[in-house]
Every structure is written in C-alpha cells, then in structure tokens.
Design a protein around this motif. Structure first.
Motif, short mmCIF file in Angstrom:
data_model
loop_
_atom_site.label_atom_id
_atom_site.label_comp_id
_atom_site.label_asym_id
_atom_site.label_seq_id
_atom_site.Cartn_x
_atom_site.Cartn_y
_atom_site.Cartn_z
N THR A 170 0.86 -1.18 0.00
CA THR A 170 0.00 0.00 0.00
C THR A 170 0.90 1.22 0.00
OG1 THR A 170 -1.57 -1.23 1.37
CG2 THR A 170 -1.93 1.14 1.14
N SER A 205 1.15 5.29 0.14
CA SER A 205 0.39 6.49 0.51
C SER A 205 1.33 7.67 0.62
CB SER A 205 -0.36 6.24 1.81
OG SER A 205 0.55 6.01 2.86
N ARG A 261 -2.07 11.52 -3.85
CA ARG A 261 -3.26 10.85 -4.34
C ARG A 261 -3.75 9.92 -3.22
NH1 ARG A 261 -0.31 9.26 -9.96
NH2 ARG A 261 -0.47 7.09 -9.29
N PRO A 262 -4.99 9.42 -3.35
CA PRO A 262 -5.43 8.45 -2.32
C PRO A 262 -4.49 7.26 -2.28
CG PRO A 262 -7.26 9.13 -3.74
CD PRO A 262 -6.02 9.69 -4.35
N ALA A 263 -4.48 6.59 -1.14
CA ALA A 263 -3.60 5.43 -1.00
C ALA A 263 -3.89 4.41 -2.10
CB ALA A 263 -3.81 4.79 0.38
N GLU A 264 -2.84 3.78 -2.59
CA GLU A 264 -2.97 2.85 -3.71
C GLU A 264 -2.47 1.47 -3.32
OE1 GLU A 264 -1.51 4.47 -7.59
OE2 GLU A 264 -0.63 5.95 -6.24
N PRO A 290 -2.74 8.19 6.17
CA PRO A 290 -4.16 8.05 6.47
C PRO A 290 -4.48 8.62 7.84
CG PRO A 290 -3.23 5.97 5.72
CD PRO A 290 -2.09 6.91 5.91
N SER A 344 -11.19 4.67 8.63
CA SER A 344 -10.87 5.66 7.61
C SER A 344 -10.60 5.05 6.24
CB SER A 344 -9.64 6.45 8.04
OG SER A 344 -8.51 5.60 7.96
N SER A 355 -11.03 4.98 3.20
CA SER A 355 -11.68 5.68 2.11
C SER A 355 -11.46 4.89 0.83
CB SER A 355 -11.07 7.06 1.97
OG SER A 355 -9.69 6.94 1.76
N PRO A 412 -10.20 3.32 -2.09
CA PRO A 412 -8.86 3.35 -2.66
C PRO A 412 -8.91 3.41 -4.19
CG PRO A 412 -9.48 1.12 -2.12
CD PRO A 412 -10.63 1.98 -1.71
N THR A 413 -7.87 3.94 -4.76
CA THR A 413 -7.73 3.76 -6.20
C THR A 413 -6.80 2.57 -6.37
OG1 THR A 413 -5.85 5.20 -6.24
CG2 THR A 413 -7.97 6.20 -6.72
#
Lengths: 433, 84
Positions: A231, A233, A237-240, A415, A421, A423, A425-426
C-alpha cells in the motif's frame, strides 16, 4: 514502469478489482485447485518458493504448515486472518473483496495440508465489501468445502487482528490478546492447534500450489523472489494498492506515483508497527524483507508511506502514537500508561508547547515500554517512536527550542489515524513477470 | 540452575509491592509497574525474591527456570495436578 511481461496468474491479475471475481471466471483463469492428496507436494512447493507470511511477522509459510501438520493429528483449525486493523494498509480488504475464491482456495489448501477440518474466516467487519464477497463465495463452493468454513466478523480495532486476540474473539467474543504461552499453534480455537495465517499469504499459497515454486520465483528483482501486495500512501493521491515484484526499489514505486526524492523527506515502512527512514537513505532500497531487515527496517504489512518534504514528521509521528495509544487493548499497564504518555508528550512537542522534561520522558518510555505486555502492540509502537527519534531528531529539537517546525506543517497525507478511515482506494494493477 | 522472573502483564495491576520489597532487583516505572532485571537472578537472594512474589495481590509474578521452560508445555501441563 515496473512491468515486464504480463502474467494472468498473479494476485491482482485477472478482471477488475472493483467487484468479486465469480467462481466460474476464477476456475477458467487459474484451473482447478490441487486436492488433499497433493498436500505433501504443496508443502514442498511452498518451502521451495520461499514465501514468507504477509501478516507482518514474515515467518516462512511452508515451515509453519509443516510444524502444524506434525502436531495437529488431524484436529487443527485454520484461521484465515483478514482483520486488517492497520489503517495504513489496504491489501487484505481489497484482495478479499476482489479475489475471494483465491483466498478461500488458500485456506482449503492449508486445512488439507495441516490436517484441519475447520476453517474460520476472521474478517474485519468494517471491510464490508470483503465480508459480502466472501459470504457469497463461500456459498458458491461445493457442500464438502463450504461446510468446513465459517466466517466471523472481527470487531474494529488494531489489536483484534493479533493472533491471540483473534482466537480469543472466536472462542469467547473478546478480542483482547491473551497471555502466551500457550501459543495459538498449541491451543487456539476451541482449544485445538490453530494455524493463523494472513489472507494474502493464503492467496499466494493457492497460486504456488497450482503453478509451482519455480513459477513463483520467476518474478522478483535481484535476489528477491516472488511478488507482494503493498500500500503506497503520501503521494498526494489516495492510498494505492500495488502488486510489486519483490526487490523493486522504494524509489521506483514512489516515482511511479509521481513522487520524487527531493519532494519526500522520510518514508514510513511496514505500517504503524514499522519504522521511519530518511527518504534519501532508502530511495534505492529494494522492497525485500531480507534486504530491509539488514538495514533494521521491516517489510511488515507492505506499507510504504511517503512523508512529503513540506509535511511535519513530528506531527505525523504524534498522530500515529496517539492512534497506537488509543488502540491499546487496555489490559497491560506499561502499554496503557506508557503509550498514552508517549503520545501526549509527542503531541506537545509537535505543537511547540513541550514541557521541559518531555524529551527525556519520550526517550525513557521508548526504552522501558518494550517487551512489557501480553502482546507486541507496545513493542511495535515504541519501535516506531525510536525510529522517529533518530530520523526527526533535528526537527524535534527545533520544535522544542523554537516552538516551531522545520518543515511547514501541513496534512501529512498519511491516512487519518482512525480505523474506520478506509476511504475508497484507487487500485492500480501492475503486471509482473 | 538460573531462574528468571516473568510478569503476567494482564494480571499485573501496578500495586508495585514487588519493587518496594526488592528495589535493587525489581525496578518500578512511574506507574508502579515492575521493570525486571535483564539477566538471570542472583541465586543467593531467591528467598527475598520469593517473598516479593508472594507480596503480589494479583499473583502476577512467576519464576521461570530454563530446564522447565525447555520442557514441552503440553506434556508439562498434563503432569501438573489440577491443570486443565
């Protein structure tokens, strides 16, 4: 790009990760699962693959299964651990939601190999897509398989995923870790020897059993072999979620998401149980458990958290310590009081309102808390704190002396430190050799 | 036969009586939870250490002897009277 040639058989290969892969697709893509008669060969392949557990501790999977097979006398239980209370990690929840049959395959293989009739899926209840996908997938299996499996939703909480906490919840509805010994491998679910295995490890096992250790080891850079979920982060960008070839460098992964060494001051590796490292020191470090251990770092749950150069590492550390203090199970005094004191003092330092003895307190508690709890929660928390003291030494000093930050304090991109939380993910897929 | 002390941290409630009894062996943190010595215990002071253990209202302190710890736990439990 990290890609070489695509392979339709890695963890995140196949159809979109937005929904669960149906059983028919799964079987058409990967073929049938080896049967219980092949259990010895499966364990040999696991040994030869070098697969290490992906729950955080990194124990060799083949060796763990063999040890359980020797002691179980057919009475073992497999606990597939998908609690994933680590807010910095996405891998298990996405894997269970998108590839439920692969994870079930791994659990069935493990049960056949170690001599277990019962399989417990222990899945974080906040991972709703995972719970739903596994629920449907279990029902799609033939009766002989599905009757062996039950799913239990894990309560929200960091330590609920610790092996003894998981077993305690399954047995008694209480997710707090218990005193060991006995180990779960001796006396776990219903007092029976219990193999607690992370769901990513099980999914890898399901592929290795089908395609062999040689196939698994075709992927990997340098001396590192195989693939892993990580992961990423802190990139803005959002965590990937990514599947990488082990041995891929931190810099390659970060650059793939648009981050640069100049724009990154530090990297948090291995999750909230992990270690801070200066970005410049680790930019060319391979993501490989062995290479990382040599540097005193941990692969852990595969988290790579970038701290942007404009963000405050002291503030980020204070948030994590506050999370870790809140997530104590509340049973052991040094963890309850020690982590709270560490979190409060670190927060005061970060805010530029430290008391004269705060830094001394932080140094002392970081020393004395480790090893003084029933589980390793306090050990992980103070290891992270110790790394922060090294990596952010100058910045902490600056906070204490001037009440101000060396970096401009902005949201860290890590995060938010609360377990709910997750959210959206992409998910970025990556094909590997 | 080198013995070591072990705390059951879930049982321990920070009364700190153990540390009051043998302060040079068992330290206490600011919340009165014990800080155990790193190495093996001084065999000549086992009587005091036993009394410090007996002070504990929670019965949280135990002695661990390497020869016992090395025994297979499952077998040991079966041999102990009253063990489950």
């Amino acid at each position: 790009m990290l890609n070489t040639t695509p392979d339709a058989r890695r963890l995140l290969a196949g159809p979109s990760l937005d929904g669960p892969e149906p059983l028919a697709h799964h079987l058409a893509r990967l073929g049938p699962l080896p049967t219980a008669r092949d259990a010895q060969r499966t364990m040999s392949e696991l040994d030869a693959s070098g697969l290490l557990g992906r729950g955080g501790a990194g124990f060799p999977v083949g060796r763990k299964w063999r040890a359980m097979a020797e002691r179980s006398r057919g009475h073992a239980v497999v606990l597939a651990n998908g609690a994933e209370g680590e807010p910095a990690s996405l891998k298990d929840r996405v894997l269970m939601a998108a590839r439920p049959h692969l994870v079930i395959d791994g659990a069935v293989l493990a049960a056949d190999a170690v001599g277990a009739n019962d399989i417990v899926f222990y899945v974080g209840r906040e991972h709703e897509a995972a719970v739903a996908a596994l629920g449907v997938a279990i029902e799609q299996r033939r009766p002989g398989v599905r009757q062996r499996i039950r799913m239990i939703e894990a309560p929200i909480g960091y330590v609920a995923g610790e092996a003894s906490g998981a077993v305690h919840f399954v047995n008694a509805g209480d997710p707090r870790p218990t005193t060991t010994p006995p180990r779960m491998s001796e006396r776990g679910v219903n007092g029976r020897p219990t193999l607690v295995q992370n769901v990513e490890s099980l999914a890898h096992a399901a592929l290795i059993a089908r395609f062999g250790a040689g196939w698994y080891r075709e992927a990997g850079r340098g001396t590192a072999r195989g693939t892993a979920l990580i992961t990423l982060s802190g990139t803005g960008r959002p965590a990937e979620l990514l599947e990488i070839e082990l041995g891929t460098t931190i810099g390659e992964v970060a650059a793939g998401a648009g981050a640069s060494p100049a724009g990154t001051s530090a990297v948090l590796l291995g999750g909230y149980f992990g270690t801070w490292a200066p970005a410049a020191d680790v930019w060319s470090l391979p993501l490989d458990p062995a290479a990382m251990r040599e540097k005193g770092l941990t692969f852990g749950c595969g988290m790579v958290g970038l701290l942007p150069a404009h963000a405050c590492g002291v503030d980020a550390t204070a948030r994590i310590m506050s999370f870790m203090a809140r997530e104590s199970a509340g049973q052991c005094g040094p963890c309850v009081f020690g982590l709270r004191a560490l979190a409060d003092a670190t927060r005061r330092v970060a805010d530029g309102r430290s008391k004269p003895d705060d830094m001394d307190g932080i140094a002392r508690w970081t020393q004395i808390v480790a090893g003084r709890g029933a589980c390793h929660h306090p050990d992980g928390a103070v290891a992270l704190m110790a790394s922060a003291l090294r990596v952010f030494e100058e910045d902490m000093d600056h906070h204490v002396r001037s009440g101000r930050c060396l970096a401009m304090s902005t949201p860290t991109g890590l995060p938010a430190a609360n377990t709910a939380s997750a959210s959206a993910p992409t998910n970025r897929r990556m094909e590997v050799a | 036969m080198e013995a070591r002390l072990k705390v059951d941290w879930i049982k321990c409630d920070g009364y700190g009586l153990c540390g009051d009894f043998v302060p040079d062996i068992i330290g206490l943190d600011e919340w009165r939870y014990p800080i155990l010595p790193e190495g093996p215990l001084d065999g000549g002071r086992m009587h005091e250490i036993q009394r410090a253990m007996d002070c504990c209202p929670m019965r949280a302190l135990t002695l661990v002897r390497p020869d016992v710890a090395a025994a297979r736990p499952g077998r040991l439990r079966r041999l102990l009277p009253g063990a489950r």
